[in-house]
Each structure stands twice: as C-alpha cells, then as structure tokens.
Design an enzyme around this catalytic site. Sequence first.
Site, short mmCIF file in Angstrom:
data_model
loop_
_atom_site.label_atom_id
_atom_site.label_comp_id
_atom_site.label_asym_id
_atom_site.label_seq_id
_atom_site.Cartn_x
_atom_site.Cartn_y
_atom_site.Cartn_z
CB SER A 152 -0.96 -0.05 1.19
OG SER A 152 -1.97 0.92 1.08
CG ASP A 281 -7.07 -2.01 -3.83
OD1 ASP A 281 -7.68 -1.22 -3.07
OD2 ASP A 281 -5.93 -2.42 -3.59
CG HIS A 310 -6.08 -1.82 0.06
ND1 HIS A 310 -5.37 -1.30 -1.00
CD2 HIS A 310 -5.46 -1.38 1.19
CE1 HIS A 310 -4.37 -0.58 -0.54
NE2 HIS A 310 -4.40 -0.61 0.79
#
Length: 379
Positions: A152, A281, A310
């Site tokens: 991320s 996502d 995610h």
Amino acid sequence: MQTFWTATKQHGPAVYYRRKVFHSDNKAVLGTFAVDFVDEPFEENDPELPPRTVYFSEEELAGLGSDDSKPMLVVLHGLSGGSHEIYLRHAIAPLIESGDWEICVVNSRGCAMSPITTGVLYNARATWDIRQTVKWIREKYPNRPLYGLGFSLGANILTNYCGEEGANCLFKAAVVCSNPFNLEVSSKALQRTLIGKEVYQRVMGTSMKELIKRHQNEIEKYTALDYNRLQSITYLYEFDREVQCVLWGYPTEDAYYRDASSTDAILAIRIPFLAIHATDDPIAVDEAVPYAEFKANPYTVIASTSLGGHLCWFEVGGGRWFSRPVCNFLNYMQFQIEGLSDDAPKAGNGNINPEVPNRGINFHPMRRKMEISLYDFTA
C-alpha cells in the site's frame, strides 16, 4: 467485502521481532525510526511495543553483522501500520518457515509504537529511511543479496525508492502489493463515492488522527501543527491538508499527491520489479495504475487479479493468495536467476527506448517539485 473482512482482525501467523532504533543520517530529515528484525520465537515481552517485539540488547546490537550470504528482505508496511500487520506477516511467513531468508521491516516514524523525536514525520515519498536502512545492511552484511517488499503506502514509497536509485539500486529485485500509484487519482476516486468517502477516507483519516494523538506531546513540542485542529478532521485528505502540506510546504493536498506519486517512478526502475494488484481494490483504485508505464519498461511487470480487495486476496481456510506469488517471485530471483541479461537497457533517465534519438532532450521520471537539498533524487 474482502476489504471489509480485514476489520475482523484475525490472528495471523506469529512472527517475532527484535528492534533497532536508527538516528537519521540526513540532516534535512533528522529524527529516528525503528527497524524490526525477524527472530526466532522467544518468551520475552515488552508492553511498550507491539506483540512479539522486543528491543535488541546492547550486547546483541554490538554483535550485529556477518559475512553470510543469506538473502535479506527489507519490508515496508502500509499507512499507519507496522511490522505487526496481519497482511505483512502472511506474506513473509513462508519465507521465515523455509529458513532460507533474513527479513526486516522498516517502520515509518511514529508507527508500530516507535517514538517521534523531531518534527520530521513521514510522507508518501519518504524514501530516506529505507535508503539509510539498506545502506546500513550493506555495510553490516556485505555478502547478503538484498530484496524489497512493500504494501500500500509502503509500496508507493518502495516504488519511488527503486526509481530514485535506478541502475544503482542495491536490491536484486522488489515486489509491491496494492500500490495506490497515482495518489491524486486514488484520493479523488474515493471522494466521489459514498463508501469511498464515508468508509475508507474516514477510516484512514481516523487512523492517522489516532497516530497523532499517541504522540501528542511530541507533536506539540516539535512541530507547528495545530493539534486541536487536527482532532477535528474526518477524512484522510483533510489530514494530508493539515499535516503534509504544513510540514513539507505543499500548497494543497493534491500538489502533495502529485509530487509523491510513484507512477513515473516505474519508468526509472532498473531491477526486476513485480507489482501485484486487484482490479476491484477500493483504495488503490484500478484507474490509478500506470499500465502503460509497466509495458514500456522491460524491468517491470504487473500481475492484476479480478478479485482481492486491498491487501486481502483471502482464500478458504484463512490464507491469503498473494503470499504465494510474492514468495515464488523472490525465491525464483534468488535461487534460480543467475543475473540480468546483458541486453537489458541500462539507461537511467527514463528514455528506455533505444530507438528514440536523444537530441539533447531527456525525460527525467524522478524529478520532484519538493527539493531536499542533501540528497539528489532528480538524476
């Protein structure tokens, strides 16, 4: 639904760490950050640190370093996370179980219960701490092949780092998972939907606000941030407006997002580089992924799945699918690849097509708008 499911906070694999605190060697970004090194299971406990994490003793710190040639993985976590995160532990657990790898996690400043000691916090392009960590590892463990793994926001930082280093990158290869890439596009995509704004933007804004709250004394002592004003924000973009813009001099949060994005960094990477992305996502949205840049650079490849959310990719039984391609790629690069092809382009300025005449015109993918004088990230 997969992304929502992460809120249930499953236990995940047990990973044990010993922590070393680093003092920044860059005078422009002074401060401290913590790096957690994977260790054998132990019975010790430190209530001031995340579970299964203790500090190295003075004797242990003095004994760090060796001439062994085991591969070493350097990991970066996501927004406001740390080495304790479940997704991170799922990814590295197979490498730990194999006994073939050494692993450490670079915790962003103030994260994972690490102290804040100056007014310099971290942001989405804060590559200086991983750069210092990699330099230190190379000095202490000169024979270890080095690899990178990011998740991320940490994936965005790692991508920028690999782009900044270019052909001089000390990593043999790197993997990123659920990278938001274009932070401005991702932020605006979240703001235009009810779930995106009122769930994801709100949750991420709250997590950053709580991070600031844990360090209230230091924030009030070392920065010019208005702590009371920060407690009234709701969304992540508001946090970035009140914190990142104030600390780093950006006029707007969108200017910060554009400067910190890792889209163009893909063009400057000169090591084998794998990105794993789920097209569903809801945070690192598909429209922000630089597919054309991946196609343009022979060093990079992106694996996109139709499902996964995610940092999720849940499987029946509680496992996470993404740990397999992550580990397979790293093991393949370490144990089956002898070296890069001599025919691979080595130019570091972003003009990766040798058929395009130079004519004195160059595209520099890593040229940034925010200047940090003591390190040159523009070449």
